[in-house]
Write a protein that holds these residues in place. Structure first.
Motif, PDB file in Angstrom:
ATOM      1  N   MET A  11       0.815  -1.218   0.000  1.00  0.00           N
ATOM      2  CA  MET A  11       0.000   0.000   0.000  1.00  0.00           C
ATOM      3  C   MET A  11       0.848   1.267   0.000  1.00  0.00           C
ATOM      4  SD  MET A  11      -2.850   1.037   2.866  1.00  0.00           S
ATOM      5  CE  MET A  11      -3.688  -0.543   2.681  1.00  0.00           C
ATOM      6  N   ALA A  12       2.004   1.225   0.623  1.00  0.00           N
ATOM      7  CA  ALA A  12       2.850   2.416   0.774  1.00  0.00           C
ATOM      8  C   ALA A  12       3.381   2.888  -0.579  1.00  0.00           C
ATOM      9  CB  ALA A  12       4.003   2.119   1.720  1.00  0.00           C
ATOM     10  N   GLY A  13       3.660   4.181  -0.653  1.00  0.00           N
ATOM     11  CA  GLY A  13       4.193   4.745  -1.884  1.00  0.00           C
ATOM     12  C   GLY A  13       4.768   6.117  -1.630  1.00  0.00           C
ATOM     13  N   PRO A  14       5.145   6.837  -2.683  1.00  0.00           N
ATOM     14  CA  PRO A  14       5.765   8.159  -2.528  1.00  0.00           C
ATOM     15  C   PRO A  14       4.913   9.149  -1.741  1.00  0.00           C
ATOM     16  CG  PRO A  14       5.968   7.369  -4.789  1.00  0.00           C
ATOM     17  CD  PRO A  14       5.051   6.418  -4.096  1.00  0.00           C
ATOM     18  N   HIS A  15       3.595   9.037  -1.861  1.00  0.00           N
ATOM     19  CA  HIS A  15       2.702   9.981  -1.184  1.00  0.00           C
ATOM     20  C   HIS A  15       1.961   9.347  -0.004  1.00  0.00           C
ATOM     21  CE1 HIS A  15       3.512  12.704  -4.464  1.00  0.00           C
ATOM     22  NE2 HIS A  15       3.113  11.785  -5.323  1.00  0.00           N
ATOM     23  N   PHE A  16       2.348   8.123   0.349  1.00  0.00           N
ATOM     24  CA  PHE A  16       1.690   7.431   1.460  1.00  0.00           C
ATOM     25  C   PHE A  16       2.753   6.661   2.231  1.00  0.00           C
ATOM     26  CE2 PHE A  16      -1.413   4.314   3.303  1.00  0.00           C
ATOM     27  CZ  PHE A  16      -2.191   5.254   3.962  1.00  0.00           C
ATOM     28  N   PRO A  17       3.292   7.256   3.306  1.00  0.00           N
ATOM     29  CA  PRO A  17       4.407   6.648   4.036  1.00  0.00           C
ATOM     30  C   PRO A  17       4.055   5.291   4.642  1.00  0.00           C
ATOM     31  CG  PRO A  17       3.507   8.538   5.223  1.00  0.00           C
ATOM     32  CD  PRO A  17       2.869   8.545   3.883  1.00  0.00           C
ATOM     33  N   ILE A  18       5.064   4.467   4.828  1.00  0.00           N
ATOM     34  CA  ILE A  18       4.857   3.112   5.317  1.00  0.00           C
ATOM     35  C   ILE A  18       4.205   3.093   6.688  1.00  0.00           C
ATOM     36  CG2 ILE A  18       7.198   3.006   6.264  1.00  0.00           C
ATOM     37  CD1 ILE A  18       5.166   0.080   4.726  1.00  0.00           C
ATOM     38  N   GLU A  19       4.533   4.035   7.553  1.00  0.00           N
ATOM     39  CA  GLU A  19       3.921   4.052   8.883  1.00  0.00           C
ATOM     40  C   GLU A  19       2.422   4.315   8.792  1.00  0.00           C
ATOM     41  OE1 GLU A  19       5.042   3.054  11.761  1.00  0.00           O
ATOM     42  OE2 GLU A  19       6.850   2.499  10.674  1.00  0.00           O
ATOM     43  N   ALA A  20       2.042   5.185   7.891  1.00  0.00           N
ATOM     44  CA  ALA A  20       0.610   5.447   7.694  1.00  0.00           C
ATOM     45  C   ALA A  20      -0.077   4.209   7.132  1.00  0.00           C
ATOM     46  CB  ALA A  20       0.413   6.628   6.759  1.00  0.00           C
ATOM     47  N   ALA A  21       0.610   3.505   6.237  1.00  0.00           N
ATOM     48  CA  ALA A  21       0.041   2.282   5.672  1.00  0.00           C
ATOM     49  C   ALA A  21      -0.144   1.221   6.750  1.00  0.00           C
ATOM     50  CB  ALA A  21       0.943   1.752   4.560  1.00  0.00           C
ATOM     51  N   ARG A  22       0.833   1.096   7.634  1.00  0.00           N
ATOM     52  CA  ARG A  22       0.706   0.121   8.729  1.00  0.00           C
ATOM     53  C   ARG A  22      -0.477   0.475   9.635  1.00  0.00           C
ATOM     54  NH1 ARG A  22       6.721   0.426   9.203  1.00  0.00           N
ATOM     55  NH2 ARG A  22       7.548  -1.460   8.195  1.00  0.00           N
ATOM     56  N   GLN A  23      -0.640   1.757   9.911  1.00  0.00           N
ATOM     57  CA  GLN A  23      -1.741   2.193  10.757  1.00  0.00           C
ATOM     58  C   GLN A  23      -3.086   1.875  10.114  1.00  0.00           C
ATOM     59  OE1 GLN A  23      -2.857   6.564  11.491  1.00  0.00           O
ATOM     60  NE2 GLN A  23      -1.716   6.080  13.343  1.00  0.00           N
ATOM     61  N   LEU A  24      -3.182   2.092   8.805  1.00  0.00           N
ATOM     62  CA  LEU A  24      -4.430   1.843   8.101  1.00  0.00           C
ATOM     63  C   LEU A  24      -4.736   0.348   8.052  1.00  0.00           C
ATOM     64  CD1 LEU A  24      -6.791   3.030   6.566  1.00  0.00           C
ATOM     65  CD2 LEU A  24      -5.409   2.942   4.482  1.00  0.00           C
ATOM     66  N   VAL A  25      -3.738  -0.457   7.768  1.00  0.00           N
ATOM     67  CA  VAL A  25      -3.955  -1.907   7.721  1.00  0.00           C
ATOM     68  C   VAL A  25      -4.384  -2.424   9.088  1.00  0.00           C
ATOM     69  CG1 VAL A  25      -2.814  -4.139   7.401  1.00  0.00           C
ATOM     70  CG2 VAL A  25      -2.404  -2.285   5.768  1.00  0.00           C
ATOM     71  N   HIS A  26      -3.762  -1.911  10.144  1.00  0.00           N
ATOM     72  CA  HIS A  26      -4.148  -2.321  11.501  1.00  0.00           C
ATOM     73  C   HIS A  26      -5.583  -1.902  11.802  1.00  0.00           C
ATOM     74  CE1 HIS A  26      -3.652  -3.466  15.666  1.00  0.00           C
ATOM     75  NE2 HIS A  26      -4.049  -2.271  16.043  1.00  0.00           N
ATOM     76  N   LEU A  27      -5.963  -0.719  11.345  1.00  0.00           N
ATOM     77  CA  LEU A  27      -7.335  -0.248  11.540  1.00  0.00           C
ATOM     78  C   LEU A  27      -8.328  -1.182  10.861  1.00  0.00           C
ATOM     79  CD1 LEU A  27      -9.216   2.041  12.595  1.00  0.00           C
ATOM     80  CD2 LEU A  27      -8.892   3.165  10.388  1.00  0.00           C
ATOM     81  N   PHE A  28      -7.990  -1.633   9.647  1.00  0.00           N
ATOM     82  CA  PHE A  28      -8.853  -2.588   8.952  1.00  0.00           C
ATOM     83  C   PHE A  28      -9.033  -3.850   9.789  1.00  0.00           C
ATOM     84  CE2 PHE A  28      -7.383  -0.858   4.567  1.00  0.00           C
ATOM     85  CZ  PHE A  28      -8.301   0.180   4.671  1.00  0.00           C
ATOM     86  N   GLY A  29      -7.950  -4.297  10.420  1.00  0.00           N
ATOM     87  CA  GLY A  29      -8.020  -5.503  11.228  1.00  0.00           C
ATOM     88  C   GLY A  29      -8.960  -5.373  12.410  1.00  0.00           C
TER      89      GLY A  29
END
Length: 287
Positions: free
Chosen positions: A229-247
């Motif tokens: 999910m992470a990319g140039p405009h979406f940092p990996i920490e934000a991606a981890r937070q979002l994936v955890h939220l989905f869980g």
């Protein structure tokens, strides 16, 4: 005159059409007018909300502004200030159900920018309406390449639950608020969801049903999902937070189903199956 930011996005494009159908002049802001492909009656204006030194001319003679942070969230305050200077009367903000109206909003990557924008709009003294959308059905488009290529969606939480809301319903609600003459939507918060709770597995099955292409979910780790999910405009920490939220939504959806779409627009919220049918071409490889 109504100014629409994010005019070439999923919500904005639908919104422009709704407003033109009502006979309302629309000024659509976009970085690339040549590629906008909006209806001929639209006043399409080149705008870079980050780089342009003065945004007020973009809002000249406008009565209302549709503010979508996807068009440049970092510039929200500048655009709000410009709306004040230009004499805009009303702002309709495309916000998020992730906002809790508590200090948590400033620590959550998903809600922080929306909470900041809501505070700035309130402080402007202008009339406002906040459209807090839940999980956008268009988020399912992230699965389209995998469904087209292999029919296998790799996801950390197949059982994550949500009530996906159709972008057309968000556009309908925005049009109602922007065109409000009664004051019924002034200083109101509308919480917009789809009509039913579905797991990711059920959403993929609905897409398979309308496309006639086999599709299934294969579970992967949260780290793998975040990295994808992470990319140039979406940092990996934000991606981890979002994936955890989905869980966290496996036991119960993060946001309860509301009837706000029906209450605001006068028609029932569109189902995810309807959305999948509207976007079948994106998943089947043709349009």
């Amino acid at each position: 005159m109504i100014v629409v930011t994010g005019a070439t996005g999923n919500i904005g494009r639908s919104l422009v059409g709704r407003l033109l159908e009502q006979g309302v002049p629309v000024r659509a802001l976009t970085r690339d007018p040549a590629r906008a492909e909006l209806p001929a009656r639209t006043e399409v204006v080149r705008a870079d909300l980050v780089e342009d030194p003065d945004l007020a001319p973009l809002l000249a003679d406008a009565e209302a502004l549709f503010l979508n942070l996807a068009a440049g969230g970092a510039s929200a305050q500048r655009l709000i200030d410009a709306a004040q200077r230009a004499g805009v009367r009303r702002i309709v903000l495309n916000s998020s159900l992730s906002i809790t109206d508590s200090p948590v909003d400033d620590t959550n990557f998903i809600s922080r920018s929306h909470a900041e924008a809501e505070r700035a709009v309130r402080a402007s003294g202008l009339e406002w309406t906040f459209l807090r959308g839940g999980n956008y059905a268009t988020n399912a488009l992230r699965w389209a390449p995998a469904i087209r290529a292999t029919g296998v969606v790799r996801d950390a939480h197949p059982g994550a639950q949500s009530a996906p809301v159709h972008e057309a319903d968000l556009a309908d609600a925005a049009a109602v608020a922007l065109l409000d003459r009664s004051g019924a939507h002034a200083h109101q918060i509308h919480r917009l969801t789809g009509p039913e709770v579905l797991t990711n597995t059920q959403q993929v099955a609905a897409i398979a049903e309308v496309t006639g292409r086999p599709a299934r979910i294969e579970q992967i780790s949260e780290d793998e999902a975040a990295e994808a999910m992470a990319g140039p405009h979406f940092p990996i920490e934000a991606a981890r937070q979002l994936v955890h939220l989905f869980g966290q939504s496996i036991d119960a959806p993060a946001f309860p189903v509301t009837d706000d779409v029906a209450r605001v627009t006068g028609h029932p919220a569109r189902t995810f199956a309807q959305w999948a049918g509207d976007h079948a071409g994106d998943f089947a490889g043709h349009r």
